[in-house]
Design a protein around this motif. Structure first.
Motif, PDB file in Angstrom:
ATOM      1  N   THR A   1      75.652 -56.566 -26.700  1.00 34.45           N
ATOM      2  CA  THR A   1      74.986 -57.184 -27.706  1.00 34.45           C
ATOM      3  C   THR A   1      76.336 -58.305 -28.044  1.00 34.45           C
ATOM      4  N   ALA A   2      76.102 -59.298 -28.854  1.00 37.28           N
ATOM      5  CA  ALA A   2      76.970 -60.042 -29.481  1.00 37.28           C
ATOM      6  C   ALA A   2      76.145 -61.111 -30.546  1.00 37.28           C
ATOM      7  N   ASP A   3      76.965 -61.989 -31.101  1.00 35.18           N
ATOM      8  CA  ASP A   3      76.485 -62.981 -31.798  1.00 35.18           C
ATOM      9  C   ASP A   3      77.071 -64.237 -31.241  1.00 35.18           C
ATOM     10  N   TYR A   4      76.260 -65.478 -31.080  1.00 35.24           N
ATOM     11  CA  TYR A   4      76.430 -66.677 -30.557  1.00 35.24           C
ATOM     12  C   TYR A   4      76.686 -67.472 -31.817  1.00 35.24           C
ATOM     13  N   VAL A   5      77.749 -68.459 -31.962  1.00 36.78           N
ATOM     14  CA  VAL A   5      77.685 -69.045 -33.070  1.00 36.78           C
ATOM     15  C   VAL A   5      78.001 -70.572 -32.578  1.00 36.78           C
TER      16      VAL A   5
ATOM     17  N   ARG B   1      79.686 -56.024 -28.227  1.00 40.95           N
ATOM     18  CA  ARG B   1      79.498 -54.424 -28.314  1.00 40.95           C
ATOM     19  C   ARG B   1      79.150 -54.386 -26.787  1.00 40.95           C
ATOM     20  N   GLY B   2      79.720 -53.500 -26.093  1.00 44.34           N
ATOM     21  CA  GLY B   2      79.499 -53.182 -24.883  1.00 44.34           C
ATOM     22  C   GLY B   2      79.685 -54.191 -23.867  1.00 44.34           C
ATOM     23  N   GLY B   3      79.104 -54.091 -22.688  1.00 41.04           N
ATOM     24  CA  GLY B   3      79.038 -55.135 -21.534  1.00 41.04           C
ATOM     25  C   GLY B   3      80.288 -55.404 -20.680  1.00 41.04           C
ATOM     26  N   ALA B   4      81.334 -54.355 -20.884  1.00 40.73           N
ATOM     27  CA  ALA B   4      82.324 -54.362 -19.827  1.00 40.73           C
ATOM     28  C   ALA B   4      82.144 -53.186 -18.877  1.00 40.73           C
ATOM     29  N   LEU B   5      82.649 -53.780 -17.519  1.00 38.66           N
ATOM     30  CA  LEU B   5      82.411 -52.829 -16.691  1.00 38.66           C
ATOM     31  C   LEU B   5      83.840 -53.215 -15.754  1.00 38.66           C
ATOM     32  N   GLN B   6      84.461 -52.076 -15.462  1.00 31.40           N
ATOM     33  CA  GLN B   6      85.652 -52.062 -14.742  1.00 31.40           C
ATOM     34  C   GLN B   6      85.644 -51.070 -13.809  1.00 31.40           C
ATOM     35  N   GLY B   7      86.836 -51.174 -12.866  1.00 26.45           N
ATOM     36  CA  GLY B   7      87.056 -50.070 -12.020  1.00 26.45           C
ATOM     37  C   GLY B   7      86.536 -50.179 -10.588  1.00 26.45           C
ATOM     38  N   PRO B   8      86.726 -49.044  -9.844  1.00 25.15           N
ATOM     39  CA  PRO B   8      86.402 -49.296  -8.487  1.00 25.15           C
ATOM     40  C   PRO B   8      84.726 -49.140  -8.191  1.00 25.15           C
ATOM     41  N   CYS B   9      84.463 -49.394  -7.109  1.00 27.34           N
ATOM     42  CA  CYS B   9      82.993 -49.570  -6.769  1.00 27.34           C
ATOM     43  C   CYS B   9      82.864 -49.186  -5.349  1.00 27.34           C
ATOM     44  N   SER B  10      81.829 -48.752  -4.726  1.00 23.90           N
ATOM     45  CA  SER B  10      81.965 -48.273  -3.207  1.00 23.90           C
ATOM     46  C   SER B  10      81.225 -49.110  -2.364  1.00 23.90           C
ATOM     47  N   MET B  11      80.368 -50.117  -2.515  1.00 23.76           N
ATOM     48  CA  MET B  11      79.635 -50.734  -1.608  1.00 23.76           C
ATOM     49  C   MET B  11      79.597 -52.119  -2.097  1.00 23.76           C
ATOM     50  N   PRO B  12      80.310 -53.041  -0.957  1.00 24.11           N
ATOM     51  CA  PRO B  12      80.174 -54.595  -1.395  1.00 24.11           C
ATOM     52  C   PRO B  12      78.876 -55.015  -1.434  1.00 24.11           C
ATOM     53  N   GLY B  13      78.718 -55.957  -2.443  1.00 26.35           N
ATOM     54  CA  GLY B  13      77.218 -56.600  -2.765  1.00 26.35           C
ATOM     55  C   GLY B  13      76.510 -55.827  -3.666  1.00 26.35           C
TER      56      GLY B  13
ATOM     57  N   ASP C   1      83.898 -53.290 -24.803  1.00 21.28           N
ATOM     58  CA  ASP C   1      83.335 -54.540 -25.357  1.00 21.28           C
ATOM     59  C   ASP C   1      83.961 -55.738 -24.541  1.00 21.28           C
ATOM     60  N   VAL C   2      83.006 -56.448 -24.011  1.00 23.39           N
ATOM     61  CA  VAL C   2      83.203 -57.719 -23.502  1.00 23.39           C
ATOM     62  C   VAL C   2      84.298 -58.692 -24.396  1.00 23.39           C
ATOM     63  N   PRO C   3      84.900 -59.681 -24.026  1.00 20.49           N
ATOM     64  CA  PRO C   3      85.807 -60.310 -24.974  1.00 20.49           C
ATOM     65  C   PRO C   3      84.994 -61.313 -25.718  1.00 20.49           C
ATOM     66  N   TRP C   4      85.740 -61.827 -26.896  1.00 20.55           N
ATOM     67  CA  TRP C   4      85.205 -62.814 -27.735  1.00 20.55           C
ATOM     68  C   TRP C   4      85.628 -63.867 -27.050  1.00 20.55           C
ATOM     69  N   LEU C   5      84.897 -64.933 -27.118  1.00 21.35           N
ATOM     70  CA  LEU C   5      84.896 -66.261 -26.312  1.00 21.35           C
ATOM     71  C   LEU C   5      84.789 -67.631 -27.290  1.00 21.35           C
ATOM     72  N   LYS C   6      85.655 -68.675 -26.783  1.00 21.76           N
ATOM     73  CA  LYS C   6      85.254 -69.972 -27.578  1.00 21.76           C
ATOM     74  C   LYS C   6      84.913 -70.603 -26.189  1.00 21.76           C
ATOM     75  N   LEU C   7      83.750 -71.502 -26.022  1.00 24.68           N
ATOM     76  CA  LEU C   7      83.155 -72.216 -25.026  1.00 24.68           C
ATOM     77  C   LEU C   7      83.091 -73.418 -25.460  1.00 24.68           C
ATOM     78  N   ASP C   8      83.677 -74.290 -24.704  1.00 24.89           N
ATOM     79  CA  ASP C   8      83.244 -75.862 -25.003  1.00 24.89           C
ATOM     80  C   ASP C   8      82.279 -76.274 -24.301  1.00 24.89           C
ATOM     81  N   VAL C   9      81.277 -77.124 -24.796  1.00 28.53           N
ATOM     82  CA  VAL C   9      80.075 -77.639 -24.340  1.00 28.53           C
ATOM     83  C   VAL C   9      80.485 -78.486 -23.156  1.00 28.53           C
ATOM     84  N   ALA C  10      80.107 -78.164 -21.882  1.00 25.96           N
ATOM     85  CA  ALA C  10      80.168 -79.199 -20.615  1.00 25.96           C
ATOM     86  C   ALA C  10      79.159 -79.996 -20.312  1.00 25.96           C
TER      87      ALA C  10
END
Length: 151
Positions: free
Chosen positions: A144-148, A124-136, A95-104
């Motif tokens: 999914t997430a809830d934005y407040v 829920r979901g959204g995280a992708l980590q680890g090696p990959c094989s081709m730059p670009g 799962d991607v992290p929970w965030l607090k974002l200030d309005v810029a």
């Protein structure tokens, strides 16, 4: 309704975000993808976050979108850009992290006009980590997430 009450109603335990004295302006459920690009890193090629692409829903209806910037745009013309102020881990490593974002930046119209901060919670979901094989190379990870949106 305060953000603290909203977190409790959603059955989540809030991370250590400063949420005192905040009023909820809007809450939307998001469904979409987090897009990653294969880039060189300190240990070789790795997936690096590029941008989100998600639809925002309210009462089962699409009311806007979330995209690079990060930005949120509603059908009423509201448009804001956020800047990450704080993070907290998602429930699992997938799962991607929970965030607090200030309005810029704020277009100062519509429902998002009074918004000063955005919380991404219940991820829920959204995280992708680890090696990959081709730059670009690009890869997307569904999330999914809830934005407040608070003022």
């Amino acid at each position: 309704m305060s953000v603290l009450i909203l977190f409790s109603l959603m059955g989540a335990s809030p991370p250590a975000f400063d949420i005192a004295n905040r009023t909820v302006a809007a809450t939307f459920h998001a469904e979409g993808v987090q897009i990653y690009e294969c880039k060189p890193g300190t240990n070789g090629l790795a997936w690096t976050f590029s941008e989100p692409v998600a639809a925002l829903f309210e009462d089962g209806k699409t009311v806007g979108r979330h995209f690079a910037g990060p930005r949120w745009e509603l059908d009423d013309g509201s448009l804001i850009k956020g800047k990450i102020a704080q993070t907290a881990p998602g429930a699992t490593p997938a799962d991607v992290p929970w965030l607090k974002l200030d309005v810029a930046q704020n277009a100062n119209t519509g429902r998002l006009a009074p918004v000063t901060a955005v919380y991404r919670i219940n991820t829920r979901g959204g995280a992708l980590q680890g090696p990959c094989s081709m730059p670009g190379q690009l890869r997307s990870a569904p999330y999914t997430a809830d934005y407040v949106f608070v003022r």
